[in-house]
Write a protein that holds these residues in place. Structure first.
Motif, PDB file in Angstrom:
ATOM      1  N   LEU A 221      15.187  93.579   8.594  1.00 44.27           N
ATOM      2  CA  LEU A 221      14.594  93.601   9.925  1.00 44.27           C
ATOM      3  C   LEU A 221      13.097  93.858   9.857  1.00 44.27           C
ATOM      4  CD1 LEU A 221      17.209  95.409  12.201  1.00 44.27           C
ATOM      5  CD2 LEU A 221      16.954  92.987  11.689  1.00 44.27           C
TER       6      LEU A 221
ATOM      7  N   VAL B  87      11.443  86.771  14.833  1.00 42.35           N
ATOM      8  CA  VAL B  87      12.608  86.170  14.182  1.00 42.35           C
ATOM      9  C   VAL B  87      12.144  85.315  13.010  1.00 42.35           C
ATOM     10  CG1 VAL B  87      14.627  84.684  14.457  1.00 42.35           C
ATOM     11  CG2 VAL B  87      13.864  86.115  16.365  1.00 42.35           C
TER      12      VAL B  87
ATOM     13  N   GLU C 169      20.537  90.381  18.819  1.00 44.84           N
ATOM     14  CA  GLU C 169      19.516  91.421  18.732  1.00 44.84           C
ATOM     15  C   GLU C 169      19.700  92.226  17.449  1.00 44.84           C
ATOM     16  OE1 GLU C 169      20.163  93.796  22.162  1.00 44.84           O
ATOM     17  OE2 GLU C 169      19.395  92.310  23.602  1.00 44.84           O
ATOM     18  N   ASN C 170      18.621  92.429  16.719  1.00 42.49           N
ATOM     19  CA  ASN C 170      18.653  93.292  15.528  1.00 42.49           C
ATOM     20  C   ASN C 170      19.803  92.933  14.601  1.00 42.49           C
ATOM     21  OD1 ASN C 170      16.503  94.879  16.660  1.00 42.49           O
ATOM     22  ND2 ASN C 170      18.018  95.931  17.912  1.00 42.49           N
ATOM     23  N   ALA C 171      19.841  91.692  14.159  1.00 42.66           N
ATOM     24  CA  ALA C 171      20.964  91.222  13.353  1.00 42.66           C
ATOM     25  C   ALA C 171      20.478  90.375  12.190  1.00 42.66           C
ATOM     26  CB  ALA C 171      21.937  90.424  14.214  1.00 42.66           C
TER      27      ALA C 171
ATOM     28  N   ILE D  35      17.174  85.193  20.793  1.00 38.35           N
ATOM     29  CA  ILE D  35      17.270  85.969  19.564  1.00 38.35           C
ATOM     30  C   ILE D  35      16.022  86.835  19.432  1.00 38.35           C
ATOM     31  CG2 ILE D  35      17.615  85.886  17.075  1.00 38.35           C
ATOM     32  CD1 ILE D  35      18.695  83.053  17.393  1.00 38.35           C
TER      33      ILE D  35
ATOM     34  N   ARG E 274      24.794  92.371  18.030  1.00 36.57           N
ATOM     35  CA  ARG E 274      23.778  93.415  18.003  1.00 36.57           C
ATOM     36  C   ARG E 274      24.032  94.337  16.813  1.00 36.57           C
ATOM     37  NH1 ARG E 274      24.064  96.815  23.122  1.00 36.57           N
ATOM     38  NH2 ARG E 274      25.884  97.668  22.047  1.00 36.57           N
TER      39      ARG E 274
ATOM     40  N   SER F 246      15.374  89.622  14.380  1.00 38.28           N
ATOM     41  CA  SER F 246      16.496  89.220  13.539  1.00 38.28           C
ATOM     42  C   SER F 246      16.028  88.281  12.439  1.00 38.28           C
ATOM     43  CB  SER F 246      17.593  88.538  14.377  1.00 38.28           C
ATOM     44  OG  SER F 246      18.102  89.416  15.353  1.00 38.28           O
TER      45      SER F 246
END
Length: 518
Positions: A362, A398, A429-431, A411, A465, A414
């Motif tokens: 991340l 991203v 989100e945050n993946a 998105i 998420r 990520s």
């Protein structure tokens, strides 16, 4: 998995757990697979060692004769003032050894070694130490593998083929040394030092007809950092050190999990070293200099070492020695060898646990990230995939891999690996999506759906998420991967997922049916 052709690494943001901003950030460039940095010109007869390498370690006076002359006085915290050794000299006198065989409890290592796990959009973890070496001119590299090594071995063989040009010293290679049973060795590697001990014959380069190395840079295959190894080697040689340990400042909580050294504040000489200290031992290792702020009051071992040739062969050639930190460094100090600490003030993150891996990836998507920009990909692209295709999407911080297809989705913060697919109405989100092995266009997907065939990717109207989706996973429509119950640890691999440190991992090749909520 394709490797990036050119990626510039710059300092990471403050949120990284083990990070410290440098006044003069360095960078590392991940090169086109198959291209080696710093292919040397053939050295002159006066600069080469004469004769073939002997069965014993090279004499100390020869090693010193081959080392470059470094005349500038250097203080421990003034690494930027060190002269930079040329790539030709690094290629001829330094070897790289990447330790990539350890087992971890990370769910992503169920099918591959940690160094073979994708990083960012198109790299593997092992590309970080390899490209740090190549950028410094170290283009004769050995990778020691053992656990779940097939993917890792295949990646190295396909992306780093050997190069030969002219005489033996001009060769370059990334050579895999896989764990094996022999007539004298029946056990697998018991640790980092044992792995090196069982490969000392290969590391001496006796059968290659090349100049024996003066120094060996030994690296972990499961860490993310950017470092100029030519300056580390210059520091090592200026100190005439037997061993140089690259170290990074850390706080007390992290110090309990790392190898910690007490270092002389002016000379940089290591006075004491302990693995995972606690109590009074930890207090005795606290830094005493003015730079010891609450968040950097200890010096932690980064798992990066420079060994003088003679020191490496004498210290490692002991059957009872298993680990570098637990055994080799204390043995060297007991023998009053010259052990020094090179303090690295750039980014470093040990990436073995799922949480560390998740946070590091991340970080890469942040505006001031370690992997901040891709330079001139059109001229150097090594991937056979087409560019990513995006229609009616919203993206914020991203990274998107080659061949990805994003349709009507939103998105943020990520990382999407190669050939990822995200359907209409999906929010992520945050993946981390580690990508897929097969690329499909929208028309190809529609045809596959009509035929009832499996299609990889994330379906429509999903919500993901704080999760990791491993390679070749299938997530149906209207799914939620959000850790609804706030579970910290769970093994639901029979259902296609696991939870570690509160992070949901959709396993490799898993199929999550429509409407599932995790």
């Amino acid at each position: 998995m394709q490797s990036l052709s050119l990626t510039t690494l710059a300092p990471l943001p403050q949120r990284a757990r083990v990070a410290r901003r440098s006044q003069a950030p360095s960078s590392i460039v991940c090169q086109t697979p198959g291209q080696f940095a710093g292919r040397p010109e053939e050295p002159s007869a006066s600069s080469r060692w004469s004769g073939a390498p002997s069965a014993q370690a090279a004499p100390q006076q020869q090693a010193q004769a081959a080392a470059p002359s470094i005349q500038e006085p250097v203080e421990r915290n003034s690494s930027h003032s060190l002269p930079q050794i040329s790539k030709e000299e690094m290629s001829r006198t330094v070897r790289g050894v990447v330790l990539a065989g350890g087992e971890t409890k990370n769910p992503l290592t169920k099918y591959r070694a940690m160094p073979a796990v994708p990083l960012g959009s198109s790299l593997l973890m092992v590309d970080v130490p390899l490209n740090n070496c190549l950028q410094a001119g170290i283009n004769k590299i050995y990778v020691l593998t053992q656990f779940q090594s097939h993917m890792l071995n295949s990646h190295i063989a396909s992306c780093y083929p050997p190069r030969k040009f002219g005489k033996p010293d001009q060769q370059s290679w990334v050579d895999v040394l896989a764990a094996q049973q022999t007539v004298t060795e029946r056990e697998w590697y018991r640790g980092s030092a044992d792995a090196i001990r069982k490969n000392l014959g290969e590391l001496k380069d006796q059968d290659k007809g090349i100049t024996p190395a003066c120094d060996y840079v030994i690296l972990s295959g499961s860490a993310v950092y950017n470092m100029d190894f030519s300056r580390v080697v210059a520091f090592h040689r200026e100190k005439n050190a037997d061993i140089t340990i690259c170290m990074h400042t850390c706080d007390e909580a992290l110090a309990r999990t790392k190898g910690i050294a007490r270092v002389h504040p002016s000379s940089g000489k290591v006075m004491k070293f302990m693995e995972k200290p606690s109590g009074g031992d930890l207090s005795s290792l606290r830094r005493e200099d003015a730079a010891a702020a609450p968040d950097n009051e200890f010096l932690a071992n980064m798992g990066i070492y420079v060994f003088k040739r003679e020191a490496l062969f004498s210290l490692m050639d002991r059957p009872q020695t298993a680990h570098i930190g637990h055994h080799v460094i204390p043995n060297a100090l007991a023998q009053e060898m010259k052990v020094y600490a090179f303090e690295h003030d750039g980014y470093w993150h040990d990436v073995s646990s799922l949480k560390d891996f998740f946070e590091t990836n991340l970080d890469l998507a942040c505006p001031d990230a370690l992997m901040g920009q891709i330079d001139d990909m059109s001229a150097r692209r090594s991937s056979s995939l087409p560019p990513a295709m995006m229609h009616d999407v919203e993206l914020d911080r991203v990274i998107v891999g080659d061949g990805s297809v994003l349709v009507g989705c939103k998105i943020s913060n990520s990382v999407l690996g190669d050939a990822s697919y995200v359907g209409r109405g999906t929010i992520i989100e945050n993946a981390l999506l580690l990508g897929n092995g097969a690329w499909m266009s929208e028309s190809n997907r529609k045809e596959a759906i009509e035929k009832g065939e499996q299609i990889y990717g994330v379906g429509e109207n999903c919500f993901l998420r704080r999760c990791v989706v491993d390679e070749n996973a299938i997530i149906g429509n209207n799914c939620q991967i959000i850790n609804m119950g706030g579970v910290v640890e769970a093994d639901r691999s029979d259902c296609g997922y696991m939870i570690q440190d509160g992070i949901v991992v959709i396993m490799r090749n898993a199929v999550i049916p429509d409407g599932v909520v995790i």
